[in-house]
Motif scaffolding. Structure first.
Motif, PDB file in Angstrom:
ATOM      1  N   ALA A   1       8.960  56.844  59.066  1.00 14.44           N
ATOM      2  CA  ALA A   1      10.045  55.964  58.617  1.00 14.44           C
ATOM      3  C   ALA A   1       9.790  55.442  57.210  1.00 14.44           C
ATOM      4  N   ILE A   2       8.531  55.141  56.896  1.00  8.03           N
ATOM      5  CA  ILE A   2       8.189  54.664  55.553  1.00  8.03           C
ATOM      6  C   ILE A   2       8.467  55.757  54.521  1.00  8.03           C
ATOM      7  N   VAL A   3       8.047  56.968  54.827  1.00  8.82           N
ATOM      8  CA  VAL A   3       8.265  58.094  53.919  1.00  8.82           C
ATOM      9  C   VAL A   3       9.759  58.364  53.741  1.00  8.82           C
ATOM     10  N   GLU A   4      10.512  58.275  54.836  1.00 13.67           N
ATOM     11  CA  GLU A   4      11.959  58.459  54.760  1.00 13.67           C
ATOM     12  C   GLU A   4      12.590  57.424  53.824  1.00 13.67           C
TER      13      GLU A   4
ATOM     14  N   VAL B   1       1.906  61.514  56.735  1.00 19.26           N
ATOM     15  CA  VAL B   1       2.582  61.086  57.960  1.00 19.26           C
ATOM     16  C   VAL B   1       1.731  61.455  59.165  1.00 19.26           C
ATOM     17  N   ASN B   2       1.302  60.429  59.907  1.00 17.13           N
ATOM     18  CA  ASN B   2       0.565  60.668  61.145  1.00 17.13           C
ATOM     19  C   ASN B   2       1.286  60.155  62.376  1.00 17.13           C
ATOM     20  N   ASP B   3       2.271  59.263  62.188  1.00 17.66           N
ATOM     21  CA  ASP B   3       3.008  58.730  63.332  1.00 17.66           C
ATOM     22  C   ASP B   3       4.432  58.404  62.903  1.00 17.66           C
ATOM     23  N   ARG B   4       5.241  57.937  63.857  1.00 20.82           N
ATOM     24  CA  ARG B   4       6.652  57.696  63.564  1.00 20.82           C
ATOM     25  C   ARG B   4       6.849  56.539  62.585  1.00 20.82           C
TER      26      ARG B   4
ATOM     27  N   LYS C   1       3.994  68.440  63.840  1.00 23.83           N
ATOM     28  CA  LYS C   1       4.174  67.331  62.905  1.00 23.83           C
ATOM     29  C   LYS C   1       4.894  67.744  61.631  1.00 23.83           C
ATOM     30  N   VAL C   2       4.522  68.871  61.042  1.00 23.94           N
ATOM     31  CA  VAL C   2       5.085  69.248  59.742  1.00 23.94           C
ATOM     32  C   VAL C   2       6.558  69.644  59.830  1.00 23.94           C
ATOM     33  N   LEU C   3       7.076  69.789  61.047  1.00 27.61           N
ATOM     34  CA  LEU C   3       8.484  70.158  61.209  1.00 27.61           C
ATOM     35  C   LEU C   3       9.390  68.952  61.418  1.00 27.61           C
ATOM     36  N   HIS C   4       8.827  67.754  61.430  1.00 26.11           N
ATOM     37  CA  HIS C   4       9.673  66.562  61.448  1.00 26.11           C
ATOM     38  C   HIS C   4      10.355  66.452  60.083  1.00 26.11           C
TER      39      HIS C   4
END
Length: 459
Positions: free
Chosen positions: A233-236, A226-229, A22-25
């Protein structure tokens, strides 16, 4: 007093439904872990411990040489993860920041404010909190009538009343380092998840009569994990708005910032104009006066002063001042366009250097070439640089004119002021000041077209 930091990066992130930890997304060009590490650097930790677990080596590579690491072979909760740093930190004087590696929006400024608040209030522990309009899923901050933090209650363990509380735990804390590792020994797994909750330390400190505080973020968005896609997207989106605002305040004009995508490490000088649907990635640098029109996509490249990039793709290349590119041009890696050069529609340049004021207006491929100044490429020119096994170089001098539909078969060299006739296939060197003509002799069949038009098979 000395600061330390623990970044929790051991989890798999099952809800991401990804082979990637997860942390590498990535968010705006770098991994979430790198965002967190950069923010943590603001407090100048004497030791920075990253707790790794799932695909540990992949995570380690991202911060290799920048952080120390502790391995969590089983993921038994946040408290258990912090225990993994005991060998590195236990017994040291100072305070330790604990932060999740999937919270890329927390800023270094907020972390420094958290540290200052903790030290000034002489707390044994301080929680970074935020106020959420919809607190579902977050741990709630439970305070007494004096406003003091009593405990943190997780969503699954919260009563109906406690679930109405809007002050939430961001998952970021700072502790007195010695007391942190002493209190970790008292954690248990008596909860809905059967895990060692780091949040249970708050109740332990309170039972010992020790002072626990909470510092609330000004902006809830900073707390987003961030727990899911969908959350990714929100964080992005938040990060993109933050980046674009920074550039606008520094003098960059955006036609439509909502439709402009700029990575966090991109550098843009004042007086640049960026139209909608422009993407700037990696280590790109844009110089003053440049114009980037709709649809341009630029990666790891340098764009010089007053250059105009029109709906084109540029990768790992250098474009000098007053250059024009596009529309629909493609600069592939290791290309350089010198001052005043032009490549137009449907021109591809790869691993080549185009000299000052040289021009390839349309429908041209320039690969593995050294091109001098004031060269003109006619439409349909191809530099044939590959024989199926090896690639070869074409060298073109100054003031050369390449006739339309010429093919130059490398390795070949054209001297200064040379000219190739349209439609020529050039397989041998052309001396300076020479004209090269390499095409079949034209034959006209008189009256043949009329006869063919009346042939029975055409009726």
């Amino acid at each position: 007093m000395t600061n330390y930091a623990i970044i929790l990066a051991a989890g798999k992130g099952t809800r991401m439904k990804s082979n990637l930890p997860k942390v590498l997304h990535k968010v705006s060009g770098i991994t979430m872990l790198e965002h967190v590490f950069r923010s943590v650097s603001a407090i100048s930790p004497a030791k920075n411990i990253t707790v790794i677990g799932h695909k540990a080596e992949s995570v380690r590579e991202v911060l290799q040489g920048k952080s120390e690491f502790a391995l969590q072979t089983e993921q038994l909760g946040t408290g258990h993860a912090v225990m993994m740093a005991q060998e590195e930190l236990a017994g040291l004087d100072g305070q330790t920041l604990v932060i999740a590696g999937d919270t890329p929006l927390i800023t270094g400024e907020s972390l420094q404010n958290l540290v200052d608040f903790h030290v000034n209030h002489k707390n044994v522990a301080t929680i970074l909190t935020a106020t959420a309009e919809d607190p579902f899923g977050y741990g709630r901050i439970i305070r007494n009538q004096n406003g003091e933090v009593v405990k943190i209650i997780e969503q699954k363990d919260a009563s109906e009343f406690e679930q109405q509380i809007k002050e939430i735990n961001t998952g970021t804390y700072i502790f007195d380092n010695k007391r942190l590792f002493d209190a970790l020994k008292d954690l248990n797994t008596n909860n809905a998840q059967g895990e060692y909750y780091l949040t249970d330390l708050i109740s332990i400190f309170r039972q010992n009569g020790e002072k626990v505080g909470a510092f609330t973020l000004h902006e809830f968005e900073e707390s987003l994990g961030v727990n899911d896609r969908a959350a990714l997207a929100i964080v992005e989106d938040v990060m993109r708005r933050r980046i674009n605002k920074k550039h606008m305040l520094n003098g960059v004009s955006f036609q439509n910032p909502k439709a402009t995508y700029i990575d966090v490490d991109v550098e843009i000088a004042p007086d640049v104009i960026i139209e909608a649907n422009v993407t700037l990635k990696g280590q790109t640098k844009i110089s003053s006066g440049a114009v980037l029109t709709n649809g341009s996509y630029i990666v790891d490249s340098l764009i010089g002063e007053n250059a105009v990039i029109t709906n084109s793709m540029i990768e790992s290349s250098k474009v000098e001042r007053n250059v024009t590119v596009g529309p629909y041009a493609h600069l592939r890696p290791d290309s350089t366009l010198k001052k005043g050069a032009h490549v137009g529609n449907f021109v591809e340049v790869k691993a080549s250097r185009l000299g000052e004021n040289s021009k390839a207006g349309h429908l041209t491929y320039i690969g593995n070439a050294e091109v001098g100044s004031d060269v003109n490429f006619g439409a349909g020119t191809i530099l044939a640089n590959y024989d199926g096994q090896n690639k070869y170089t074409t060298v073109i001098g100054n003031n050369v004119f390449i006739g339309s539909n010429s093919t130059l078969i490398a390795p070949v060299e054209l001297g200064d002021n040379a000219l190739t006739a349209a439609g020529s296939v050039i397989a041998e060197d052309v001396p300076a000041d020479a004209v090269a003509i390499a095409r079949s002799h034209q034959v006209n069949k008189e009256g043949y077209a009329r006869k063919k038009a009346h042939h029975p098979s055409q009726q």
